[in-house]
Structure formats: structure tokens, C-alpha cells
Design a protein around this motif. Structure first.
Motif, PDB file in Angstrom:
ATOM      1  N   PHE A  10      -5.463   9.412  -2.083  1.00 49.44           N
ATOM      2  CA  PHE A  10      -4.623   8.758  -1.082  1.00 49.44           C
ATOM      3  C   PHE A  10      -5.226   8.888   0.314  1.00 49.44           C
ATOM      4  N   ILE A  58       1.024   4.226   3.699  1.00 50.25           N
ATOM      5  CA  ILE A  58       0.257   5.208   2.922  1.00 50.25           C
ATOM      6  C   ILE A  58       0.615   6.622   3.373  1.00 50.25           C
ATOM      7  N   ARG A  83      -1.273   1.682   7.175  1.00 48.45           N
ATOM      8  CA  ARG A  83      -1.583   3.117   7.266  1.00 48.45           C
ATOM      9  C   ARG A  83      -0.293   3.930   7.250  1.00 48.45           C
ATOM     10  N   GLU A 115      -8.013   2.259   5.594  1.00 49.97           N
ATOM     11  CA  GLU A 115      -7.069   1.179   5.903  1.00 49.97           C
ATOM     12  C   GLU A 115      -7.146   0.801   7.389  1.00 49.97           C
ATOM     13  N   PRO A 129       0.826  -1.201   0.000  1.00 50.66           N
ATOM     14  CA  PRO A 129       0.000   0.000   0.000  1.00 50.66           C
ATOM     15  C   PRO A 129       0.865   1.257   0.000  1.00 50.66           C
ATOM     16  N   PRO A 130       0.432   2.289  -0.639  1.00 49.05           N
ATOM     17  CA  PRO A 130      -0.852   2.457  -1.339  1.00 49.05           C
ATOM     18  C   PRO A 130      -0.825   1.990  -2.790  1.00 49.05           C
ATOM     19  N   LYS A 136      -7.768   6.237   0.846  1.00 49.43           N
ATOM     20  CA  LYS A 136      -7.155   4.944   1.144  1.00 49.43           C
ATOM     21  C   LYS A 136      -6.661   4.906   2.584  1.00 49.43           C
ATOM     22  N   LEU A 137      -6.100   6.004   3.049  1.00 49.22           N
ATOM     23  CA  LEU A 137      -5.594   6.064   4.418  1.00 49.22           C
ATOM     24  C   LEU A 137      -6.735   5.903   5.416  1.00 49.22           C
TER      25      LEU A 137
END
Length: 388
Positions: free
Chosen positions: A296, A312, A309, A303, A268-269, A299-300
Motif C-alpha cells: 500500500f 489510499i 492519495r 499516486e 484506489p487503492p 501505491k501511495l
């Protein structure tokens, strides 16, 4: 064997100093550079009143005389190294410049010589010096690409990439991106013109693939997909070159069109590899990067795993710092990276310094039990005394 003429000249020298003077003159005339180095240091030891049987050794040099001998050593090494460079003997010059920790003359010489036309022991030695010894990594990459091709160059660069300074990583990544982009565009153009002979040759990868999904039918691809994966990863290190970042984004856009089985994942990411890289390069390229940074951030926020985390967040902090959005980068780093990676505190200190956030740095230093860093942050906030 020493010539009769030289032994006669040295035997007639009236003093020890004259012996070495005459020897040095003869070695310079003969261009016997490696012997000259020994002779110059033997002469230095003679002048210092030291034994001359081990001319290059520091073991018999007392502390009081060491500074002068070190100076003479550096002078001799530079003189011999420069002479060897004058004869185009770059590999021969390397130990002398390495000894005095000055590789710039070697780097300049490597960049000045033509790229080798064929593979040879000499070419191999130059690549070893330029790339693996990191004297001029980008020149080594150029040599490898010409003589060994993309696959071997990627393998070689992967071995040292993380050890290179950021500027060298960027220059090497630019070469890899340009090379692969050229090859991919050529392959795409050939296939487009085979199907549509009257079409204009595409000028960009985006132009080549737009509206041509048939290019990817039946898991078709136009470049080694492992090469594509590696070069796109290298491209994250490109600094201050929007044109080359745009080429990298083109490569990522092409990769996103490949059959999913040909798209390798990563940490990740970048688990959705090419989509994430498109967003990454867009943050650096677009005048308003908010939409791509938000990708982004989403996604953080989604997660659940703390280590992921942190991965990312690290990418986001890097992007924010490169866009000079330091005020946004600092709280993100403080929340997700300080506790996750003890080594990150040094980078966090630099972020705070560049942003002028000494108060935040002091708070974090206190929390992390770093009294020296805390004192440094406090000291930086104190008014500087005016010059008297």
C-alpha cells in the motif's frame, strides 16, 4: 363495541380513579394491549390532575409535571411492549420499545425466534424490523439469505451498511462471507470432481483452484461475479475474526484468477480489486504485516493525484490502527488526511488519545484553529490531582 358487562362495571365505580382501575383490570384480562397503553396513561394524567381526553399526548402536560408523566409513559410502554413480546408479536411491540429508545428486548426476541420457513407478510415485516429498522441487522441478513437469496440480500444490505455501527457491520459481513464462501466452494468442488472423479473433495478454495487453471478457461466462473465483488467489499468491515478474514482472503484469491473482464475496479487503492484485497486481508492476518503494508505504501508513493492519495492513506491508517500500530498511523494521517477531510479531525483525535500522543494533537489543533481541542489536548497532559 364495549361490552354491557364492562360499561356496567365502570358505571358503578365510585370514583374516577376506580373507573380506570377497573378498566385496566379488564383490558389486561382481555389482553387488549394497545388500549391498555392508553388507559395507563389516562390513569397517569388523572393522578396528575390533568385532562384525560388525550391520554398519550404531551401537549397538555405542563413542564413541572412532565418528568413524572415521562416516567409513567416509559413504564406503560415497557409493560405493553413486554406483553406483546410474550405473545410473539414483535412488530406490534416495536413502537413501544422504540418510544423509550430501548431496542434490546426486540433484538433478543428476533434472535430467539426460528427463521421463517417461507416468504409471507409476517416474514417481510420481521425483515423490515430487523434489517431496515436496524433492530437486529444480522438476523435480518439471515432471514433475507434464506428467503430471498444472495442477490436481494446484497441489495438490501448495501442500502444500510454505512449507517450500521461497526460491530453490526462486522457481524453482517461475516454472514455474507460465510454464505458466499460455502456456495463457491461447493460449486468448485462439483466441477473438480466432474473432471477428476477420484480426486479428494477440496476443503478450501485455495486447494480447489491451485494447479487447476482450467477452472478459469474461456472466462469461466463459478459464482455470480457481482456478488463476489460486493461480498469482498463487505468483508473489509470484519473485526476480530481471523477465521472469517481468512475466508474473505480466499474469495479475493479466487477473484484474482478470473478473466480480467470479470474483475470490476473500484476507487484506489482497490483499483486492482482482488489483488488489493488480498493484501488488505493479509495485513490483518499475518503475524508480520510489513510486506503487505509496503504494498500500500508503494501505491501511495506512486499516486500523483491528491484525492486518491487520501483514499489510499485512509485505508492504510485504518489497517495500522486495527493492527495497533498507532505510532505509524498518526504521521500518515497527519500528512494526508487532516487537510483533505475536515471531518477526519475527530478520528485523528481518537488515534492520538489511544497512542498517548497529546503533544501531536495539540500541535494539529493549533494548526487547524481548534482552540477547544487544543485545550483538551493540553489538559490531558496535566498531572491529575491526587485524591484527598
Amino acid at each position: 363495541m364495549i361490552s354491557q358487562e364492562l360499561t356496567t362495571q365502570l358505571a358503578k365505580a365510585p370514583t374516577p380513579g376506580d373507573v380506570f382501575e377497573r378498566l385496566i383490570e379488564q383490558l389486561e384480562a382481555q389482553k387488549s394491549w394497545h388500549l391498555l397503553f392508553d388507559a395507563l396513561l389516562a390513569q397517569s394524567k388523572l393522578k396528575l390532575g390533568l385532562p384525560t381526553l388525550k391520554p398519550t399526548s404531551f401537549e397538555d402536560v405542563p413542564a413541572a409535571l412532565r418528568p413524572q408523566f415521562e416516567k409513567d409513559y416509559a413504564t406503560a410502554a415497557r409493560a405493553v411492549g413486554t406483553a406483546l413480546l410474550g405473545q410473539k408479536d414483535i412488530t406490534g411491540a416495536y413502537p413501544y420499545f422504540q418510544a423509550i429508545r430501548d431496542l434490546e428486548p426486540l433484538a433478543a426476541a428476533l434472535k430467539a425466534i426460528p427463521l421463517p420457513a417461507t416468504w409471507s407478510e409476517e416474514a417481510q415485516a420481521l425483515i423490515q424490523l430487523a434489517l431496515y429498522q436496524k433492530v437486529a441487522p444480522e438476523r435480518g441478513v439471515e432471514m433475507m439469505l434464506k428467503l430471498q437469496g444472495t442477490c436481494s440480500t446484497i441489495t438490501a444490505l448495501d442500502q444500510i451498511f454505512a449507517e450500521l455501527p461497526s460491530e453490526a457491520r462486522s457481524r453482517c459481513a461475516v454472514l455474507m462471507v460465510r454464505n458466499l464462501h460455502h456456495d463457491l466452494l461447493s460449486n468448485l468442488s462439483r466441477e473438480v470432481l466432474q473432471k477428476s472423479p477420484l480426486a479428494m473433495p477440496p476443503k478450501t478454495i485455495r486447494e480447489a483452484i491451485t494447479g487447476r487453471d482450467w477452472l478459469f478457461a474461456e472466462s469461466n466462473y463459478h459464482i455470480d461475479v457481482s456478488h463476489l465483488h460486493s461480498v469482498v467489499r463487505f468483508a473489509r468491515s470484519i473485526m476480530n475474526s481471523p477465521a472469517d478474514l481468512a475466508l474473505a482472503r480466499d474469495l479475493a484469491e479466487y477473484g484474482s484468477m478470473l478473466d480480467p473482464q470479470l474483475q470490476y475496479s473500484a476507487e484506489p487503492p482497490f483499483d486492482d480489486y482482488y489483488a488489493a484485497h488480498q493484501q488488505f486481508f493479509s495485513v490483518l492476518l499475518e503475524s508480520t504485516p510489513d510486506e503487505h503494508l509496503a504494498w500500500f505504501q508503494k501505491k501511495l508513493d506512486a499516486e500523483p493525484d491528491a484525492p486518491d492519495r487520501a483514499l489510499i492513506a485512509y485505508v492504510m491508517v485504518d489497517l495500522l490502527a486495527r493492527r495497533k500500530l498507532l505510532k505509524e498511523a498518526i504521521p500518515l494521517a497527519r500528512t494526508h488526511l487532516i487537510g483533505a477531510d475536515p471531518q477526519f479531525l475527530a478520528a485523528f483525535s481518537e488515534l492520538c488519545r489511544d497512542a498517548g500522543e497529546w503533544g501531536v494533537l495539540a500541535e494539529v489543533a493549533a494548526e487547524e484553529n481548534e482552540p477547544v481541542l487544543y485545550a483538551a489536548a493540553l489538559a490531558a497532559q496535566c498531572p491529575q490531582p491526587s485524591a484527598s
